[in-house]
Design an enzyme around this catalytic site. Sequence first.
Site, PDB file in Angstrom:
ATOM      1  N   CYS A 116       0.862  -1.185   0.000  1.00 38.36           N
ATOM      2  CA  CYS A 116       0.000   0.000   0.000  1.00 38.36           C
ATOM      3  C   CYS A 116       0.894   1.230   0.000  1.00 38.36           C
ATOM      4  O   CYS A 116       1.700   1.413   0.914  1.00 38.36           O
ATOM      5  CB  CYS A 116      -0.923  -0.001   1.212  1.00 38.36           C
ATOM      6  SG  CYS A 116      -1.912   1.506   1.354  1.00 38.36           S
ATOM      7  N   CYS A 157      -5.051   6.287  -2.935  1.00 38.92           N
ATOM      8  CA  CYS A 157      -4.360   5.003  -3.093  1.00 38.92           C
ATOM      9  C   CYS A 157      -3.053   5.271  -3.816  1.00 38.92           C
ATOM     10  O   CYS A 157      -3.053   5.635  -4.998  1.00 38.92           O
ATOM     11  CB  CYS A 157      -5.217   4.014  -3.879  1.00 38.92           C
ATOM     12  SG  CYS A 157      -4.406   2.419  -4.180  1.00 38.92           S
TER      13      CYS A 157
END
Length: 303
Positions: free
Chosen positions: A81, A229
């Site tokens: 991530c 993101c």
Amino acid sequence: MLVMLQFSKYQGLGNDFLLIDGREDQLTQQVINPDPAWVRKICDRHFGIGADGLILALPPRADGDLRMQIFNADGSLAEMCGNGIRCLTRFLADIEGDLCVQRWNIETLAGIICPVLQEDGQICVDMGTPFLDPESIPTTLTIGSAGLPQGECHLGSTSLHVAAVGMGNPHLIVPVEDLENIPFENWGQRLEKHHAFPAKTNVHFLKIHSPNQLEIRVWERGSGPTLACGTGACASLVATCLLGLSDDHAEVLLPGGVLQISWPGRRGSVFMTGPAEPIFDGVLTPLLSPSHAEVLPQDDQII
């Protein structure tokens, strides 16, 4: 007696995470390999603390300085991530203070990732080389003329032209004309589980403002709508770059803010630069502790 777990909450462009430091190998297996129900509970914004995911800082297994283990809000394990690793970097820098090394080699399921804390407080992360081979993403979409997996995803009577890129985790990029007038949640949850992605996928609806400015709305695998993101911003630039729609560097606008993404020469590593900030520190109450994390010595112990 109950083990009391210390945690910190950080956010990167509104993508927020709970962080627990286990680098001294002090965490129990119930924390390191948690029951997904526990992760869901602490990430719940009404009955828990609230977060898009849980990040554990653990001892390295190979040549890294430490290992990052990250779980989505639904309790599933994530490979990587981008916003999460920036939050972890800021967390490490805050703990180490004046002794901060400014650069870390962090082991992830996507390989070694190398974030650098810059003098202006921004964090630049070498995100590694993108995956364009369908099996590595994984996806059943086939390589198109631009050199990346492309195709159409059918949602009932709607046909969407899409592309796929891997950044250690799978990403589906869906160019659209208007980000505000799409059935975002309907398409997002259906595309996340589309049969073309056997491990599910993150979904990014993309609008191109110029060759140097992209805008995306994010539907994250295992978390749903999020404000940002990092790996998705990287994947979006790689896709538009190969499709001839953007330069090899651009600012990517997300609901939570802006990331600077570059892919120098359209080969090798993708670089992401952006912020991460602390929100608060805390201790999990017994009701939020893992059910098996009971009992150590004679007094309640904070680890």
